[in-house]
Design a protein around this motif. Sequence first.
Motif, PDB file in Angstrom:
ATOM      1  N   PRO A 196       0.809  -1.236   0.000  1.00  6.67           N
ATOM      2  CA  PRO A 196       0.000   0.000   0.000  1.00  6.67           C
ATOM      3  C   PRO A 196       0.835   1.275   0.000  1.00  6.67           C
ATOM      4  O   PRO A 196       0.315   2.341  -0.349  1.00  6.67           O
ATOM      5  CB  PRO A 196      -0.819  -0.121   1.296  1.00  6.67           C
ATOM      6  N   ARG A 197       2.109   1.210   0.385  1.00  6.85           N
ATOM      7  CA  ARG A 197       2.938   2.407   0.418  1.00  6.85           C
ATOM      8  C   ARG A 197       3.523   2.748  -0.945  1.00  6.85           C
ATOM      9  O   ARG A 197       4.079   3.833  -1.116  1.00  6.85           O
ATOM     10  CB  ARG A 197       4.070   2.232   1.432  1.00  6.85           C
ATOM     11  N   GLU A 198       3.430   1.824  -1.885  1.00  5.74           N
ATOM     12  CA  GLU A 198       3.940   2.072  -3.229  1.00  5.74           C
ATOM     13  C   GLU A 198       2.823   2.618  -4.122  1.00  5.74           C
ATOM     14  O   GLU A 198       1.634   2.511  -3.796  1.00  5.74           O
ATOM     15  CB  GLU A 198       4.511   0.784  -3.827  1.00  5.74           C
ATOM     16  N   LYS A 199       3.230   3.170  -5.235  1.00  4.66           N
ATOM     17  CA  LYS A 199       2.246   3.694  -6.180  1.00  4.66           C
ATOM     18  C   LYS A 199       1.459   2.540  -6.789  1.00  4.66           C
ATOM     19  O   LYS A 199       2.034   1.580  -7.306  1.00  4.66           O
ATOM     20  CB  LYS A 199       2.948   4.485  -7.291  1.00  4.66           C
ATOM     21  N   ALA A 200       0.157   2.618  -6.714  1.00  2.00           N
ATOM     22  CA  ALA A 200      -0.692   1.524  -7.193  1.00  2.00           C
ATOM     23  C   ALA A 200      -0.779   1.544  -8.712  1.00  2.00           C
ATOM     24  O   ALA A 200      -0.854   2.616  -9.327  1.00  2.00           O
ATOM     25  CB  ALA A 200      -2.088   1.639  -6.597  1.00  2.00           C
ATOM     26  N   PRO A 201      -0.744   0.376  -9.353  1.00  2.00           N
ATOM     27  CA  PRO A 201      -0.950   0.337 -10.815  1.00  2.00           C
ATOM     28  C   PRO A 201      -2.388   0.699 -11.157  1.00  2.00           C
ATOM     29  O   PRO A 201      -3.297   0.572 -10.328  1.00  2.00           O
ATOM     30  CB  PRO A 201      -0.635  -1.125 -11.165  1.00  2.00           C
ATOM     31  N   VAL A 202      -2.576   1.135 -12.373  1.00  5.49           N
ATOM     32  CA  VAL A 202      -3.906   1.571 -12.806  1.00  5.49           C
ATOM     33  C   VAL A 202      -4.385   0.637 -13.907  1.00  5.49           C
ATOM     34  O   VAL A 202      -3.755   0.514 -14.960  1.00  5.49           O
ATOM     35  CB  VAL A 202      -3.878   3.026 -13.319  1.00  5.49           C
TER      36      VAL A 202
ATOM     37  N   ALA B 142      -8.519  -1.056  -3.649  1.00  6.90           N
ATOM     38  CA  ALA B 142      -7.659  -1.849  -2.757  1.00  6.90           C
ATOM     39  C   ALA B 142      -7.341  -1.146  -1.447  1.00  6.90           C
ATOM     40  O   ALA B 142      -6.612  -1.696  -0.626  1.00  6.90           O
ATOM     41  CB  ALA B 142      -6.357  -2.183  -3.483  1.00  6.90           C
ATOM     42  N   ARG B 143      -7.908   0.028  -1.216  1.00  8.39           N
ATOM     43  CA  ARG B 143      -7.538   0.785  -0.027  1.00  8.39           C
ATOM     44  C   ARG B 143      -7.967   0.111   1.269  1.00  8.39           C
ATOM     45  O   ARG B 143      -7.334   0.305   2.305  1.00  8.39           O
ATOM     46  CB  ARG B 143      -8.143   2.188  -0.101  1.00  8.39           C
ATOM     47  N   HIS B 144      -9.037  -0.662   1.223  1.00  2.78           N
ATOM     48  CA  HIS B 144      -9.533  -1.309   2.438  1.00  2.78           C
ATOM     49  C   HIS B 144      -9.297  -2.820   2.424  1.00  2.78           C
ATOM     50  O   HIS B 144      -9.875  -3.539   3.238  1.00  2.78           O
ATOM     51  CB  HIS B 144     -11.025  -1.016   2.605  1.00  2.78           C
TER      52      HIS B 144
END
Length: 263
Positions: free
Chosen positions: A114-120, A127-129
């Motif tokens: 979660p601390r890395e940039k999430a792919p789009v 995916a935040r929760h």
Amino acid sequence: MEILYGLGFLLLFSVSAFAGVLLRARLREDHLSAENMDAVRLVTGLLVTFAALVLSLQLSTARSTFDAANRDRSLYAARLARLDQCLRNLGPEMEPVRLRLRQYTAAVIASTWPREKAPVVEDMPDARHMAVSGEDTVLKTLMNEIGVVIDSVAPAEAARANLAARCRDNYTMVQESRWAVIEDANSIFHGSFSGMVSGWLAAVFLSLGLQVPRRLLGAVVLSIGVVAVASVMFVILDLDTPYGGVFGITSSAMREALADMIR
């Protein structure tokens, strides 16, 4: 969190050693006789030997577990990419399920790191929760939907039927790797065990503080021992958390698999 534990170990061992030094200063000379100090050294040697054995076993187990988790994650990423390639070979009608597979892979990356940039990826789940470790309901449902679609493919041509069977085998291997990755995230060292080992080590440094004379060289040597043992405990706990801490598993394998799916 692991850094806080490391600082806690450092503080605990430092206080124990300092308490030993203070206790030595308050004891009468008859308590510090050669016979008494020989007895203290004997017991301290026993504690040091036992603690060294336990720490070496802990460190070896933690490193082996971490390496296994790293291999399982790389294998999982490779099997996801292989499944996508198999679906691609089946034909353009598999594009919707391939999109779901990309959504799944991107959500796994975003939730695990979660601390890395999430792919789009288009319409990927939020995916935040999601849980960093363990099984997530949304990801489980998405993977099951992919499996249902793959199982429903029944081409009439023999060549495509064999390819569909291969895709089902690849999906089975992906599920096996998925569960291996989920299990790898579980800690093998419980808090009670780490607390017990910390208590032993605190007793070791207390006894060492009793033996070290109040001179600069003795203080330096004792401090080096405190830092060294605290760092070993930190490394053990950090390796026991494969998806966090300083030595955590990177997301490179999963990101490479996702990039291969998109190409």
